[in-house]
Design a protein around this motif. Structure first.
Motif, PDB file in Angstrom:
ATOM      1  N   THR A 150      -2.368   2.279   5.714  1.00  0.00           N
ATOM      2  CA  THR A 150      -1.686   1.198   4.994  1.00  0.00           C
ATOM      3  C   THR A 150      -2.095  -0.196   5.448  1.00  0.00           C
ATOM      4  OG1 THR A 150       0.180   1.117   6.533  1.00  0.00           O
ATOM      5  CG2 THR A 150       0.348   2.658   4.662  1.00  0.00           C
ATOM      6  N   GLY A 151      -2.717  -0.299   6.614  1.00  0.00           N
ATOM      7  CA  GLY A 151      -3.062  -1.617   7.141  1.00  0.00           C
ATOM      8  C   GLY A 151      -1.868  -2.355   7.724  1.00  0.00           C
ATOM      9  N   ALA A 152      -0.820  -1.622   8.103  1.00  0.00           N
ATOM     10  CA  ALA A 152       0.393  -2.238   8.659  1.00  0.00           C
ATOM     11  C   ALA A 152       0.045  -3.128   9.860  1.00  0.00           C
ATOM     12  CB  ALA A 152       1.387  -1.158   9.073  1.00  0.00           C
ATOM     13  N   THR A 153       0.750  -4.241   9.982  1.00  0.00           N
ATOM     14  CA  THR A 153       0.490  -5.188  11.071  1.00  0.00           C
ATOM     15  C   THR A 153       1.719  -5.484  11.917  1.00  0.00           C
ATOM     16  OG1 THR A 153       0.979  -7.116   9.690  1.00  0.00           O
ATOM     17  CG2 THR A 153      -1.310  -6.338   9.714  1.00  0.00           C
ATOM     18  N   SER A 154       2.882  -4.932  11.561  1.00  0.00           N
ATOM     19  CA  SER A 154       4.116  -5.296  12.260  1.00  0.00           C
ATOM     20  C   SER A 154       4.574  -4.251  13.266  1.00  0.00           C
ATOM     21  CB  SER A 154       5.240  -5.519  11.252  1.00  0.00           C
ATOM     22  OG  SER A 154       5.452  -4.342  10.495  1.00  0.00           O
ATOM     23  N   CYS A 155       4.232  -3.005  13.049  1.00  0.00           N
ATOM     24  CA  CYS A 155       4.630  -1.940  13.967  1.00  0.00           C
ATOM     25  C   CYS A 155       3.708  -0.752  13.747  1.00  0.00           C
ATOM     26  CB  CYS A 155       6.086  -1.537  13.768  1.00  0.00           C
ATOM     27  SG  CYS A 155       6.460  -0.787  12.174  1.00  0.00           S
ATOM     28  N   GLU A 156       3.722   0.172  14.679  1.00  0.00           N
ATOM     29  CA  GLU A 156       2.942   1.395  14.556  1.00  0.00           C
ATOM     30  C   GLU A 156       3.900   2.522  14.199  1.00  0.00           C
ATOM     31  OE1 GLU A 156       0.638   3.427  13.704  1.00  0.00           O
ATOM     32  OE2 GLU A 156      -0.753   2.864  15.287  1.00  0.00           O
ATOM     33  N   ILE A 157       3.582   3.267  13.178  1.00  0.00           N
ATOM     34  CA  ILE A 157       4.371   4.417  12.765  1.00  0.00           C
ATOM     35  C   ILE A 157       3.432   5.608  12.726  1.00  0.00           C
ATOM     36  CG2 ILE A 157       5.784   5.429  10.937  1.00  0.00           C
ATOM     37  CD1 ILE A 157       6.307   2.514   9.970  1.00  0.00           C
ATOM     38  N   SER A 158       3.910   6.739  13.246  1.00  0.00           N
ATOM     39  CA  SER A 158       3.093   7.946  13.162  1.00  0.00           C
ATOM     40  C   SER A 158       3.972   9.131  12.800  1.00  0.00           C
ATOM     41  CB  SER A 158       2.362   8.216  14.480  1.00  0.00           C
ATOM     42  OG  SER A 158       3.276   8.408  15.539  1.00  0.00           O
ATOM     43  N   THR A 197       0.864  -1.175   0.000  1.00  0.00           N
ATOM     44  CA  THR A 197       0.000   0.000   0.000  1.00  0.00           C
ATOM     45  C   THR A 197       0.898   1.222   0.000  1.00  0.00           C
ATOM     46  OG1 THR A 197      -1.705  -1.138   1.270  1.00  0.00           O
ATOM     47  CG2 THR A 197      -1.818   1.261   1.222  1.00  0.00           C
ATOM     48  N   HIS A 198       0.666   2.154  -0.899  1.00  0.00           N
ATOM     49  CA  HIS A 198       1.425   3.405  -1.001  1.00  0.00           C
ATOM     50  C   HIS A 198       0.457   4.533  -0.672  1.00  0.00           C
ATOM     51  CE1 HIS A 198       3.069   6.576  -4.043  1.00  0.00           C
ATOM     52  NE2 HIS A 198       3.346   6.925  -2.800  1.00  0.00           N
ATOM     53  N   ALA A 199       0.718   5.226   0.434  1.00  0.00           N
ATOM     54  CA  ALA A 199      -0.132   6.343   0.853  1.00  0.00           C
ATOM     55  C   ALA A 199       0.733   7.577   1.041  1.00  0.00           C
ATOM     56  CB  ALA A 199      -0.842   5.986   2.155  1.00  0.00           C
ATOM     57  N   THR A 200       0.113   8.738   1.169  1.00  0.00           N
ATOM     58  CA  THR A 200       0.874   9.980   1.366  1.00  0.00           C
ATOM     59  C   THR A 200       0.202  10.864   2.403  1.00  0.00           C
ATOM     60  OG1 THR A 200       1.821  11.917   0.284  1.00  0.00           O
ATOM     61  CG2 THR A 200      -0.290  11.156  -0.549  1.00  0.00           C
ATOM     62  N   VAL A 201       1.024  11.605   3.128  1.00  0.00           N
ATOM     63  CA  VAL A 201       0.539  12.665   4.009  1.00  0.00           C
ATOM     64  C   VAL A 201       0.719  14.017   3.326  1.00  0.00           C
ATOM     65  CG1 VAL A 201       0.962  11.426   6.152  1.00  0.00           C
ATOM     66  CG2 VAL A 201       2.734  12.927   5.251  1.00  0.00           C
ATOM     67  N   GLY A 202       1.279  14.002   2.120  1.00  0.00           N
ATOM     68  CA  GLY A 202       1.565  15.240   1.413  1.00  0.00           C
ATOM     69  C   GLY A 202       2.907  15.799   1.863  1.00  0.00           C
ATOM     70  N   SER A 203       3.110  17.064   1.622  1.00  0.00           N
ATOM     71  CA  SER A 203       4.377  17.714   1.984  1.00  0.00           C
ATOM     72  C   SER A 203       4.552  17.728   3.498  1.00  0.00           C
ATOM     73  CB  SER A 203       4.396  19.148   1.457  1.00  0.00           C
ATOM     74  OG  SER A 203       5.529  19.826   1.966  1.00  0.00           O
ATOM     75  N   LEU A 204       5.700  17.262   3.967  1.00  0.00           N
ATOM     76  CA  LEU A 204       5.974  17.297   5.402  1.00  0.00           C
ATOM     77  C   LEU A 204       6.175  18.724   5.901  1.00  0.00           C
ATOM     78  CD1 LEU A 204       8.311  14.217   5.914  1.00  0.00           C
ATOM     79  CD2 LEU A 204       5.872  14.429   6.424  1.00  0.00           C
ATOM     80  N   HIS A 205       6.534  19.641   5.000  1.00  0.00           N
ATOM     81  CA  HIS A 205       6.726  21.037   5.406  1.00  0.00           C
ATOM     82  C   HIS A 205       5.413  21.685   5.811  1.00  0.00           C
ATOM     83  CE1 HIS A 205      10.935  21.049   4.377  1.00  0.00           C
ATOM     84  NE2 HIS A 205      10.636  20.466   3.237  1.00  0.00           N
ATOM     85  N   GLY A 206       4.295  21.213   5.284  1.00  0.00           N
ATOM     86  CA  GLY A 206       3.007  21.787   5.631  1.00  0.00           C
ATOM     87  C   GLY A 206       2.166  20.883   6.513  1.00  0.00           C
ATOM     88  N   PHE A 207       2.732  19.760   6.928  1.00  0.00           N
ATOM     89  CA  PHE A 207       1.972  18.791   7.717  1.00  0.00           C
ATOM     90  C   PHE A 207       1.703  19.324   9.116  1.00  0.00           C
ATOM     91  CE2 PHE A 207       1.683  15.123  10.572  1.00  0.00           C
ATOM     92  CZ  PHE A 207       0.665  14.422   9.962  1.00  0.00           C
ATOM     93  N   GLU A 208       0.493  19.145   9.615  1.00  0.00           N
ATOM     94  CA  GLU A 208       0.136  19.567  10.960  1.00  0.00           C
ATOM     95  C   GLU A 208      -0.592  18.440  11.668  1.00  0.00           C
ATOM     96  OE1 GLU A 208      -2.217  23.109  10.689  1.00  0.00           O
ATOM     97  OE2 GLU A 208      -0.560  24.294   9.906  1.00  0.00           O
ATOM     98  N   GLY A 209      -0.367  18.318  12.981  1.00  0.00           N
ATOM     99  CA  GLY A 209      -1.079  17.342  13.788  1.00  0.00           C
ATOM    100  C   GLY A 209      -0.345  16.024  13.879  1.00  0.00           C
ATOM    101  N   LYS A 210      -1.113  14.940  13.949  1.00  0.00           N
ATOM    102  CA  LYS A 210      -0.549  13.604  14.095  1.00  0.00           C
ATOM    103  C   LYS A 210      -1.327  12.657  13.192  1.00  0.00           C
ATOM    104  CE  LYS A 210       1.234  10.360  17.320  1.00  0.00           C
ATOM    105  NZ  LYS A 210       2.353  10.423  18.198  1.00  0.00           N
ATOM    106  N   GLN A 211      -0.616  11.738  12.557  1.00  0.00           N
ATOM    107  CA  GLN A 211      -1.242  10.760  11.661  1.00  0.00           C
ATOM    108  C   GLN A 211      -0.642   9.388  11.901  1.00  0.00           C
ATOM    109  OE1 GLN A 211      -3.768  10.971   9.106  1.00  0.00           O
ATOM    110  NE2 GLN A 211      -3.531   8.794   9.447  1.00  0.00           N
ATOM    111  N   PHE A 212      -1.477   8.396  12.169  1.00  0.00           N
ATOM    112  CA  PHE A 212      -1.037   7.019  12.343  1.00  0.00           C
ATOM    113  C   PHE A 212      -1.048   6.311  10.992  1.00  0.00           C
ATOM    114  CE2 PHE A 212      -2.459   8.262  16.525  1.00  0.00           C
ATOM    115  CZ  PHE A 212      -1.419   7.789  17.323  1.00  0.00           C
ATOM    116  N   VAL A 213       0.093   5.746  10.616  1.00  0.00           N
ATOM    117  CA  VAL A 213       0.267   5.135   9.305  1.00  0.00           C
ATOM    118  C   VAL A 213      -0.600   3.887   9.136  1.00  0.00           C
ATOM    119  CG1 VAL A 213       1.961   4.035   7.781  1.00  0.00           C
ATOM    120  CG2 VAL A 213       2.559   6.121   9.018  1.00  0.00           C
ATOM    121  N   LYS A 214      -0.757   3.077  10.190  1.00  0.00           N
ATOM    122  CA  LYS A 214      -1.515   1.825  10.068  1.00  0.00           C
ATOM    123  C   LYS A 214      -2.946   2.065   9.591  1.00  0.00           C
ATOM    124  CE  LYS A 214      -3.200   1.266  14.808  1.00  0.00           C
ATOM    125  NZ  LYS A 214      -4.449   1.930  14.549  1.00  0.00           N
ATOM    126  N   ASP A 215      -3.500   3.228   9.910  1.00  0.00           N
ATOM    127  CA  ASP A 215      -4.865   3.529   9.491  1.00  0.00           C
ATOM    128  C   ASP A 215      -4.981   3.604   7.972  1.00  0.00           C
ATOM    129  OD1 ASP A 215      -5.572   3.640  12.170  1.00  0.00           O
ATOM    130  OD2 ASP A 215      -5.435   5.828  12.273  1.00  0.00           O
TER     131      ASP A 215
END
Length: 134
Positions: A32-40, A12-30
């Protein structure tokens, strides 16, 4: 995540967009469906801290500071962090971070079960032969 860009049976390839304009917090598993670790991904504006201390029972966390600077607290230990800092925090201790730079502090947090790394790049990987489409 802002959007899923590509998806197949094995990825699964997802994006949060530009990190320079990113605000807040985003959990990757939501996304990509990751099952091995949590990345945010997280961003703290100048002067802001995570609004709570927290501890994990089974999972260690690894914080990678991508931009900005601040202070990190683990139990009663306080230290400075900045772009390029990597902080591993073990289980059963309190942690929090605060942005002290004029620019927002953007970081990645990777969470996985403490002591679970059995195989890694040099012991788990094998070279394969495939036609390159790159």
């Amino acid at each position: 995540m802002n959007e899923v860009k590509n998806q197949g049976e094995k990825f699964t390839h997802a994006t949060v967009g530009s990190l320079h304009g990113f605000e807040g917090k985003q959990f990757v598993k939501d996304a990509t469906g990751a099952t091995s670790c949590e990345i945010s991904f997280g961003t703290l504006p100048t002067g802001a801290a995570v609004p709570f201390f927290h501890s994990h029972k089974e999972n260690e966390e690894n914080y990678i500071i991508l931009s900005g600077a601040g202070q990190f607290q683990v139990d009663n230990n306080l230290f400075d962090v900045a772009e390029g800092s990597v902080v591993r925090v073990a289980t059963n201790c309190d942690r929090n971070l605060k942005c002290t730079s004029q620019e927002p502090m953007t970081y990645i947090c990777i969470q996985a079960k403490e002591g679970s790394l059995g195989g890694y790049t040099m012991t788990d990987a094998e070279l394969t032969k495939r036609e390159s489409l790159l």
